[in-house]
Enzyme design. Structure first.
Site, mmCIF file in Angstrom:
data_model
loop_
_atom_site.group_PDB
_atom_site.id
_atom_site.type_symbol
_atom_site.label_atom_id
_atom_site.label_comp_id
_atom_site.label_asym_id
_atom_site.label_seq_id
_atom_site.Cartn_x
_atom_site.Cartn_y
_atom_site.Cartn_z
ATOM 1 N N GLN A 17 0.774 -1.243 0.000
ATOM 2 C CA GLN A 17 0.000 0.000 0.000
ATOM 3 C C GLN A 17 0.812 1.303 0.000
ATOM 4 O OE1 GLN A 17 -3.412 2.326 2.619
ATOM 5 N NE2 GLN A 17 -3.102 0.184 3.055
ATOM 6 N N ARG A 38 6.959 -9.205 -10.136
ATOM 7 C CA ARG A 38 7.508 -10.534 -10.366
ATOM 8 C C ARG A 38 6.609 -11.338 -11.314
ATOM 9 N NH1 ARG A 38 10.083 -12.831 -4.993
ATOM 10 N NH2 ARG A 38 8.519 -11.438 -4.130
ATOM 11 N N LYS A 75 15.947 -11.433 -10.307
ATOM 12 C CA LYS A 75 16.959 -12.379 -9.816
ATOM 13 C C LYS A 75 17.506 -13.271 -10.924
ATOM 14 C CE LYS A 75 15.900 -11.879 -5.036
ATOM 15 N NZ LYS A 75 15.111 -12.282 -3.902
ATOM 16 N N ARG A 104 20.455 -6.396 -1.736
ATOM 17 C CA ARG A 104 20.612 -7.816 -2.095
ATOM 18 C C ARG A 104 20.395 -8.034 -3.589
ATOM 19 N NH1 ARG A 104 18.360 -8.402 2.982
ATOM 20 N NH2 ARG A 104 16.221 -8.531 2.254
ATOM 21 N N GLU A 139 1.179 -1.244 8.266
ATOM 22 C CA GLU A 139 0.373 -0.107 8.712
ATOM 23 C C GLU A 139 0.280 0.085 10.233
ATOM 24 O OE1 GLU A 139 -1.665 2.325 7.033
ATOM 25 O OE2 GLU A 139 -1.983 2.995 9.083
ATOM 26 N N ASP A 168 0.450 3.774 5.978
ATOM 27 C CA ASP A 168 0.754 3.421 4.587
ATOM 28 C C ASP A 168 0.464 4.574 3.635
ATOM 29 O OD1 ASP A 168 1.688 0.880 4.974
ATOM 30 O OD2 ASP A 168 -0.257 -0.065 4.772
ATOM 31 N N GLY A 247 -8.075 20.547 20.670
ATOM 32 C CA GLY A 247 -7.525 21.821 20.205
ATOM 33 C C GLY A 247 -8.221 22.986 20.876
ATOM 34 N N GLY A 248 -8.157 24.140 20.237
ATOM 35 C CA GLY A 248 -8.698 25.350 20.849
ATOM 36 C C GLY A 248 -10.217 25.411 20.857
#
Ligand code: CAO
Length: 415
Positions: A17, A38, A75, A104, A139, A168, A247-248
Site C-alpha cells: 500500500q 515478479r 533475480k 541484495r 500499517e 501506509d 484543540g482550541g
C-alpha cells in the site's frame, strides 16, 4: 492539455500500500508510471482480500490506477539487465521493499546513481536510522510506533488504531511530496538524490499536535481541553482524548435521532467560541450567553461534559442531516458521521471525481477513490489498474527490445 508531470518516467518497484499510494498520485498527475512486478504472481495484493476468484482484488485495483505493468524477474541475469535499462530510461525509482532487499538485488543507491546520476530514488521504510531500522513494518505497527495508537481511543480503554491508513497511505503522500521536491531541485542541480520517508516519522508528523500536548502536560500537569479535565487523573504522558478535539475549539460526537438502530446516527459538534451565542439559541439555553459559568471559553472548559449532554438532548431530536441543515444556518462547525455506504452513494463526491466508477476487463465496473488533490491545469482522469504484465511488450519495445529478444527473455523466465 498537458498533465503536470507529463514526461516524467517513474520506475515503480513498489508493492502493498504505502509505495503504490505514492506512485498512484504521481500517475494521476500525469507521470508515466511503469510498475515492475515478479512474473507469475506480481504484487502480493493482487491475490489478497479477493472478492471474486481469480480476479485482481480491490485492494490492488484501488492503489494502482493509471499505471503500466511490466513483469520482470530481477533475480535472473537478463531480468537484472532489463531492470538496469529501465533505471537508465526513467527519472525516478520508487521502492518499499524490506530493508536491505534493494542491496541484495545489487541495486544499492551508489549503483543506481552510477547507472543514472539524474535518477531520484524514493523509498518507504518502516523506521529511519536507529534500533528498528532493519524491521519489516505494516500499517498498524507504524500507527503504534508513531504515537497515533497511544493517543487514540478512550482514557479507560486500550490504545486504538485508526481506520485511516495514516501509516501506509499517509507515508505514500509524504514520499510523493519528497519526490516532486527532488525533481524540482534537479532542475537546478542536474543531479538525482535519495528520498526517504520512514513510516514512523510520517505518522509522527501527522500526530505532531500530540507532541505539542506532551510538552504542555509536562509544564502544567494538566490539559484543560481533554476529557480527563477537571475530575480525572493525568499521568506523565498525553492520554487518549476520546472524541475531544483537544484543540482550541472543544468538540464531541453526539447522538442523533435514530441512534438506537443506526450505528452512525451521530454528529460531530464543535462549540466554536465565535458562535457560542448561536449554539445557546439553537438548543434553547439563551440564559447561558451571559451566565458567568458559561460566558467565556475558559469558563466553559470546566463544564464541557454537561454542556455537550445538553446539546445532545437537542441533537437527539434531529437526524444528523436535519441537525446539519439547522447548524449550518448559524455557521456552527459540525459534521455528520458518514458510513462508508453513505460515502459510496454520495453524489457530490462523485461529482468532484473523488469517488469514481471504473471499468475493468475481468472485474467489471467498480468504485474507487480518485485523486483528492485538484489541480486546475492538470485534471485527473482515473484509468483502471493494469493486469499483470499487460504492458511488458509495449515497454520493452520502447526500450529497443525486439520480438526475438523478448522470446529469449521469456524462455529464461526473466519476464
Ligand atoms: N524480481 C525478483 N525478486 C523480487 C522482485 C522481482 N521483480 N520483486 C521483489 N522481489 C524480491 C526482493 O528481491 C526481496 O527478496 P529478498 O528478501 O531475497 O531480498 C523480496 O522479493 C521482497 O521482499 P520483502 O521482504 O520486501 O516482502 P515481504 O512480503 O516479505 O514484506 C513488507 C513486505 C511490506 C513487510 C516489507 O516489504 C517492508 O517492510 N517494506 C518497507 C515498509 C513498507 O513499505 N511497509 C508498508 C507495506 S503496506 O502495509
Amino acid at each position: 492539455m498537458d498533465k503536470a508531470l507529463a514526461g516524467v518516467r517513474i520506475l515503480d518497484f513498489t508493492h502493498v500500500q504505502s509505495g503504490p499510494t505514492c506512485t498512484q498520485l504521481l500517475a494521476w498527475f500525469g507521470a508515466d508510471v511503469i510498475k515492475v512486478e515478479r512474473p507469475g504472481e506480481g504484487d502480493a495484493t493482487r491475490a489478497q482480500l479477493r472478492d471474486i476468484p481469480g480476479v485482481d482484488s480491490l485492494y490492488f485495483t484501488m492503489l494502482n490506477h493509471n499505471k503500466r505493468s511490466v513483469t520482470l524477474n530481477a533475480k535472473t541475469a537478463s531480468g537484472k539487465a532489463l531492470l538496469e535499462a529501465l533505471i537508465r530510461h526513467c527519472d525516478v525509482l520508487v521502492e518499499n521493499f524490506a530493508p536491505g532487499a534493494m542491496e541484495r538485488m545489487g541495486l544499492a543507491w551508489e549503483r543506481i546513481h552510477e547507472l543514472n546520476p539524474r535518477m531520484i530514488v524514493g523509498s518507504v521504510k518502516g523506521f529511519g536510522p536507529g534500533r528498528y531500522e532493519d524491521c519489516k513494518v505494516y500499517e498498524n505497527v507504524a500507527q503504534c510506533a508513531g504515537g497515533a495508537a497511544s493517543t487514540t481511543g478512550f482514557g479507560d480503554g486500550p490504545p486504538v488504531v485508526s481506520g485511516a491508513q495514516i501509516g501506509d497511505s499517509g507515508t505514500g503522500l509524504h514520499l510523493a511530496l519528497g519526490i516532486v521536491t527532488a525533481l524540482y531541485q534537479r532542475t537546478h542541480s542536474g543531479r538525482g538524490q535519495k528520498v526517504l520517508a520512514p513510516m514512523q516519522d510520517a505518522v509522527l508528523n501527522l500526530c505532531r499536535v500530540k507532541l505539542r500536548d506532551q510538552q504542555r502536560l509536562e509544564r502544567t500537569h494538566t490539559l484543560h481541553e481533554y476529557p480527563q479535565y477537571p475530575d480525572g487523573h493525568f499521568g506523565d504522558a498525553v492520554p487518549r482524548a476520546g472524541n475531544a478535539s483537544g484543540g482550541g475549539q472543544p468538540g464531541w460526537i453526539l447522538r442523533c435521532k435514530g441512534w438506537e438502530d443506526d450505528p452512525n446516527a451521530y454528529i460531530y459538534f464543535i462549540t466554536q467560541a465565535a458562535v457560542w451565542p448561536a449554539v445557546c439559541k439553537v438548543i434553547g439555553e439563551e440564559g447561558w450567553i451571559e451566565d458567568d459559568a458559561y460566558k467565556t471559553p475558559q469558563a466553559r472548559l470546566l463544564h464541557l461534559k454537561p454542556i455537550f449532554s445538553r446539546i445532545e438532548q437537542w441533537t437527539m431530536t434531529k437526524t444528523k442531516f436535519e441537525a446539519m441543515e439547522i447548524l449550518n444556518q448559524y455557521d456552527i462547525p459540525c459534521g455528520p458521521i458518514l458510513s462508508m455506504k453513505e460515502i459510496a452513494e454520495d453524489p457530490w463526491l462523485r461529482m468532484s471525481g473523488t469517488v469514481v466508477e471504473v471499468e475493468h476487463p475481468t472485474r467489471g465496473r467498480h468504485l474507487t477513490v480518485g485523486n483528492p488533490i485538484k489541480l486546475s491545469d492538470s485534471p485527473t482522469e482515473v484509468t483502471r489498474a493494469p493486469l499483470l504484465g499487460e504492458h511488458t511488450e509495449e515497454v520493452l519495445r520502447e526500450l529497443g527490445y525486439t520480438a526475438s529478444d523478448m522470446n529469449a527473455l521469456r524462455a529464461e523466465g526473466a519476464i
